[in-house]
Design a protein around this motif. Structure first.
Motif, PDB file in Angstrom:
ATOM      1  N   VAL A   1      -5.795   5.103   6.684  1.00  0.00           N
ATOM      2  CA  VAL A   1      -6.081   5.551   5.313  1.00  0.00           C
ATOM      3  C   VAL A   1      -7.584   5.629   5.153  1.00  0.00           C
ATOM      4  CG1 VAL A   1      -5.880   4.965   2.860  1.00  0.00           C
ATOM      5  CG2 VAL A   1      -3.978   4.504   4.430  1.00  0.00           C
TER       6      VAL A   1
ATOM      7  N   LEU B   1       0.439   4.399  -2.420  1.00  0.00           N
ATOM      8  CA  LEU B   1       0.149   5.745  -1.919  1.00  0.00           C
ATOM      9  C   LEU B   1       1.214   6.720  -2.400  1.00  0.00           C
ATOM     10  CD1 LEU B   1      -0.925   4.857   1.730  1.00  0.00           C
ATOM     11  CD2 LEU B   1      -2.424   5.645  -0.126  1.00  0.00           C
TER      12      LEU B   1
ATOM     13  N   LEU C   1       0.832  -1.204   0.000  1.00  0.00           N
ATOM     14  CA  LEU C   1       0.000   0.000   0.000  1.00  0.00           C
ATOM     15  C   LEU C   1       0.872   1.262   0.000  1.00  0.00           C
ATOM     16  CD1 LEU C   1      -2.771   1.338   0.071  1.00  0.00           C
ATOM     17  CD2 LEU C   1      -2.785   1.040   2.565  1.00  0.00           C
TER      18      LEU C   1
ATOM     19  N   ASP D   1     -12.550   8.419  -9.096  1.00  0.00           N
ATOM     20  CA  ASP D   1     -11.502   7.986 -10.009  1.00  0.00           C
ATOM     21  C   ASP D   1     -10.218   8.717  -9.630  1.00  0.00           C
ATOM     22  OD1 ASP D   1     -11.466  10.529 -11.268  1.00  0.00           O
ATOM     23  OD2 ASP D   1     -12.804   9.873 -12.878  1.00  0.00           O
ATOM     24  N   ARG D   2      -9.211   8.626 -10.490  1.00  0.00           N
ATOM     25  CA  ARG D   2      -7.923   9.245 -10.155  1.00  0.00           C
ATOM     26  C   ARG D   2      -8.024  10.738  -9.927  1.00  0.00           C
ATOM     27  NH1 ARG D   2      -4.554   6.744 -14.935  1.00  0.00           N
ATOM     28  NH2 ARG D   2      -2.949   8.313 -14.664  1.00  0.00           N
ATOM     29  N   GLU D   3      -9.009  11.365 -10.550  1.00  0.00           N
ATOM     30  CA  GLU D   3      -9.066  12.823 -10.500  1.00  0.00           C
ATOM     31  C   GLU D   3     -10.282  13.355  -9.760  1.00  0.00           C
ATOM     32  OE1 GLU D   3      -8.376  14.316 -14.452  1.00  0.00           O
ATOM     33  OE2 GLU D   3      -6.434  13.314 -14.548  1.00  0.00           O
TER      34      GLU D   3
ATOM     35  N   LEU E   1      -7.616   2.046  -3.044  1.00  0.00           N
ATOM     36  CA  LEU E   1      -6.365   1.270  -3.110  1.00  0.00           C
ATOM     37  C   LEU E   1      -6.217   0.410  -1.854  1.00  0.00           C
ATOM     38  CD1 LEU E   1      -3.822   3.910  -4.499  1.00  0.00           C
ATOM     39  CD2 LEU E   1      -5.125   2.196  -5.774  1.00  0.00           C
ATOM     40  N   ALA E   2      -6.450   1.042  -0.691  1.00  0.00           N
ATOM     41  CA  ALA E   2      -6.341   0.286   0.566  1.00  0.00           C
ATOM     42  C   ALA E   2      -7.357  -0.854   0.587  1.00  0.00           C
ATOM     43  CB  ALA E   2      -6.538   1.218   1.758  1.00  0.00           C
TER      44      ALA E   2
ATOM     45  N   GLN F   1     -10.935   3.897   5.986  1.00  0.00           N
ATOM     46  CA  GLN F   1     -11.924   4.807   6.567  1.00  0.00           C
ATOM     47  C   GLN F   1     -13.052   5.204   5.618  1.00  0.00           C
ATOM     48  OE1 GLN F   1     -11.432   5.503   9.896  1.00  0.00           O
ATOM     49  NE2 GLN F   1      -9.821   3.991   9.535  1.00  0.00           N
TER      50      GLN F   1
ATOM     51  N   GLU G   1     -12.862  12.687  -6.244  1.00  0.00           N
ATOM     52  CA  GLU G   1     -13.187  11.884  -5.062  1.00  0.00           C
ATOM     53  C   GLU G   1     -14.138  12.670  -4.178  1.00  0.00           C
ATOM     54  OE1 GLU G   1      -9.258  10.904  -3.597  1.00  0.00           O
ATOM     55  OE2 GLU G   1      -8.935  12.890  -2.784  1.00  0.00           O
TER      56      GLU G   1
ATOM     57  N   ARG H   1      -0.793  10.501  -9.970  1.00  0.00           N
ATOM     58  CA  ARG H   1      -2.146  10.241 -10.467  1.00  0.00           C
ATOM     59  C   ARG H   1      -2.510  11.079 -11.684  1.00  0.00           C
ATOM     60  NH1 ARG H   1      -5.183  10.914  -4.906  1.00  0.00           N
ATOM     61  NH2 ARG H   1      -7.149  11.177  -5.993  1.00  0.00           N
ATOM     62  N   GLU H   2      -1.864  12.230 -11.837  1.00  0.00           N
ATOM     63  CA  GLU H   2      -2.275  13.137 -12.903  1.00  0.00           C
ATOM     64  C   GLU H   2      -1.207  13.346 -13.971  1.00  0.00           C
ATOM     65  OE1 GLU H   2      -3.954  16.628 -11.082  1.00  0.00           O
ATOM     66  OE2 GLU H   2      -5.462  15.441 -10.029  1.00  0.00           O
TER      67      GLU H   2
ATOM     68  N   LYS I   1     -12.274   8.443  -0.686  1.00  0.00           N
ATOM     69  CA  LYS I   1     -11.128   8.921  -1.458  1.00  0.00           C
ATOM     70  C   LYS I   1     -10.517   7.812  -2.310  1.00  0.00           C
ATOM     71  CE  LYS I   1      -9.760  12.174   2.179  1.00  0.00           C
ATOM     72  NZ  LYS I   1     -10.909  13.019   1.944  1.00  0.00           N
ATOM     73  N   PHE I   2      -9.842   8.249  -3.344  1.00  0.00           N
ATOM     74  CA  PHE I   2      -9.148   7.318  -4.238  1.00  0.00           C
ATOM     75  C   PHE I   2      -8.240   6.379  -3.440  1.00  0.00           C
ATOM     76  CE2 PHE I   2      -5.421   6.347  -6.902  1.00  0.00           C
ATOM     77  CZ  PHE I   2      -6.046   5.711  -7.957  1.00  0.00           C
ATOM     78  N   GLU I   3      -7.488   6.937  -2.515  1.00  0.00           N
ATOM     79  CA  GLU I   3      -6.532   6.114  -1.760  1.00  0.00           C
ATOM     80  C   GLU I   3      -7.235   5.038  -0.932  1.00  0.00           C
ATOM     81  OE1 GLU I   3      -4.818   9.539   0.091  1.00  0.00           O
ATOM     82  OE2 GLU I   3      -5.628   9.050   2.055  1.00  0.00           O
TER      83      GLU I   3
END
Lengths: 283, 283
Positions: free
Chosen positions: A283, A20, A16, B32-34, B46-47, B80, B36, A33-34, B41-43
Motif C-alpha cells: 500500500v 481500503l 486495513l 484528504d479524502r478527495e 490509513l495504512a 510506500q 492526494e 470516500r465521496e 495517497k489517502f490509503e
C-alpha cells in the motif's frame, strides 16, 4: 541501521482491508470516500474498523471463529452508524483464522469452516444483538432459528446440533457470504488474485474489482434489501459500466439516492483485499 | 441482554483520531479524502495509522514516550508513502501517555513532558531513521544534534544530558509541535474544546477546525518546507476563506498543486481529535 520489523500483523491487515474497501470510489450504491448517507458516514466505517480489531486479533490468535466474530462485531458497533461491515467481518474472520494457523490457502480456510462447532453457531447468533442487519425471514418451520432472535435462539441451535459451517451451508443459496463459506471462498480468492495482478492505487483497484464483481453476479444483499428484480438491474447496469455505456459516478449517485447497497459485493472486495495484503500487496 | 463493553481503548482513540484527521475535507494543502499526491495517497495514511497502533499502545501502557513514539513511527512507515503522520504522532504520544496514566488533563500531559529522560530523546532521534521528515538545519555549532543523524546523534545527546522535553523546548520557537510540548499543549486542548462544542460529522468539524487554526497562526511546517513568506500567505488566505472571500476548495487545489502542506496545523487537529474522543466525542 535497518529498522526493526514492524510489518503489519494478520489482524492489522484485516483491519486495513476493511478500510481500503470503504475507501475505494466510485463503488455504486455503497458508502465510499465521496458518498455517504446521512445516517451512515464514511467516518463511521473507520471507527467500525478500529473497533473490530480486538475480535480480529482473537481470530488470528486461534480463538474459535464464532467468538472472534461476535467480538469483532461488538467492537465494530461502537459508533453511531449501526451496521458498517458485518458481512465483511463474517467473510474475513475465517480467513484471518486460517492465516493465523499458518498459511492462508483455500484448503486451510475450508478446514476452519469444517472445524466450526455448535458454540460457534451460538456466538454467530449473538453477534446479531449488537447491530441491526437486514436479513431474510427464515423458511417456514424454522422460526426458532431466526438470526434476529440472537441468544434466544441458542437452545434451538444446540438442540439441532448445528455447527456454524452447517448453518452457512443452509444459507448459501440466498446469501453470497454464506456461499463463500460453503465453497472454499472461491470468489474471494479469485478476486484476490485479480487485485494482485492489477496496477495503481489499491483503493482504485478495489473499486474496479467491485464493479467487475457487481457485473458478474447478483448481489444477494440487494435481493434481501429490495428484491431480485432490483438486484438483476444493478448487475446489468454494472455490465453497462464495464462496457462503457454507463457512467459509474452517475450510477453511484443514483443507487445512493435509491438506497440500493450492494453490500455482499463490497464484503467480497474486503475479503479479497485481506488475502492480497497477506500475500504482500503493498500500500 | 446488554452488549459487553467494547468501548474503544485509548490507543484505539488515538488511531481513530489520525484517521479522522486525514478524512476531513477540504483541508487546503494536505492529503484528504478527495485530494492526494501521486507519491502520497489517502490509503497510505490509513495504512500508517494501522501500523502506528502498537506504538500508541505502548504509550497507553506506560512505556517511556520516546520508545513508544519510535515504535509508532516505525509502524507508520510500513507503507510506500513515507512520512504520513510523524508530527501527529509526536503530538499525540504524550497525550496518550497522560490518558494511560489516568486523566487526560493539561497538568498530566505537562508532567509527562517533565518526566521525559535522555533515553526518550535518543529514541526520538531514532524515529527519524524510519522516514524522511522535512526539518530545519540545526543552529550553528549544533550539527552534532541534527535529528537527521538518527542514532548517530546518541552520544552527543547523552553527553549533553538532554531530555526529550528539553529538546522540544529548544525547538519550540521554530516548530509548532515542539511549542505544544513546551506549553502544556494549550492550542491542542483549546481546539479539542472547539471540536466538542461544534456539530455535525466529525470529519467536517475537523476540516473546519483545520481552517480556523490555519488562519490563526503561521504553520511552522510550511516555513520549514518553503519559507516564512509562503506561510504568511497561507495564513492570510485561510483568513480570506473564513471571511467568505476565498473558496476553500479552490485554495485546496492550488496549495496541492504548489505542494504547500500545512502539516503542523493538521497535526494539531489530530491531537485535538484524540482529546475530544477521549472525552466522549461520538462518531
Amino acid at each position: 541501521m535497518t529498522a526493526p520489523d514492524m510489518t503489519r500483523s494478520t489482524a492489522q491487515n484485516a483491519q486495513l482491508a476493511l478500510m481500503l474497501e470503504v475507501s475505494g470510489t466510485p463503488k455504486p450504491g455503497n458508502v465510499d470516500r465521496e458518498r455517504e448517507y446521512d445516517d451512515l458516514k464514511f467516518e463511521q466505517f473507520l471507527a467500525g474498523a478500529v473497533g473490530a480489531f480486538d475480535g480480529l486479533s482473537l481470530a488470528a490468535d486461534g480463538e474459535p471463529v464464532g467468538r472472534a466474530f461476535e467480538r469483532a462485531v461488538a467492537g465494530m458497533s461502537q459508533q453511531q452508524g449501526g451496521n458498517t461491515q458485518f458481512g465483511a467481518l463474517l467473510l474475513t474472520t475465517p480467513l484471518v483464522a486460517a492465516a493465523g494457523e499458518g498459511a492462508l490457502t483455500r484448503d486451510n480456510a475450508e478446514a476452519v469452516v469444517t472445524d466450526t462447532t455448535v458454540e460457534d453457531a451460538v456466538n454467530f447468533y449473538r453477534a446479531f444483538e449488537h447491530v441491526d442487519v437486514a436479513v431474510n425471514d427464515p423458511p417456514e418451520g424454522m422460526e426458532a432459528l431466526d438470526v434476529r432472535r440472537g441468544s434466544d435462539a441458542a437452545p434451538a441451535i444446540r438442540e439441532r446440533g448445528l455447527t456454524l459451517g452447517e448453518l452457512m451451508e443452509e444459507s448459501a443459496v440466498n446469501d453470497g457470504i454464506a456461499a463463500e463459506w460453503s465453497d472454499g471462498f472461491s470468489r474471494t480468492f479469485e478476486a484476490a488474485t485479480g487485485l494482485q495482478e492489477s496496477d495503481g492505487a489499491v483503493s482504485n483497484r478495489a473499486s474496479a474489482l467491485f464493479l467487475a464483481l457487481l457485473a458478474s453476479e447478483v448481489d444477494t444483499f440487494v435481493v434481501t434489501q429490495h428484491d431480485t428484480e432490483t438486484a438483476l438491474e444493478v448487475r446489468d447496469r454494472a455490465q453497462d459500466v464495464l462496457a462503457g455505456d454507463e457512467n459509474p459516478y452517475e450510477l453511484a449517485q443514483e443507487l445512493v439516492e435509491r438506497e440500493i447497497n450492494p453490500g455482499t459485493t463490497a464484503d467480497i472486495v474486503a475479503g479479497a483485499l485481506f488475502i492480497a495484503l497477506e500475500r504482500g500487496l503493498s500500500v
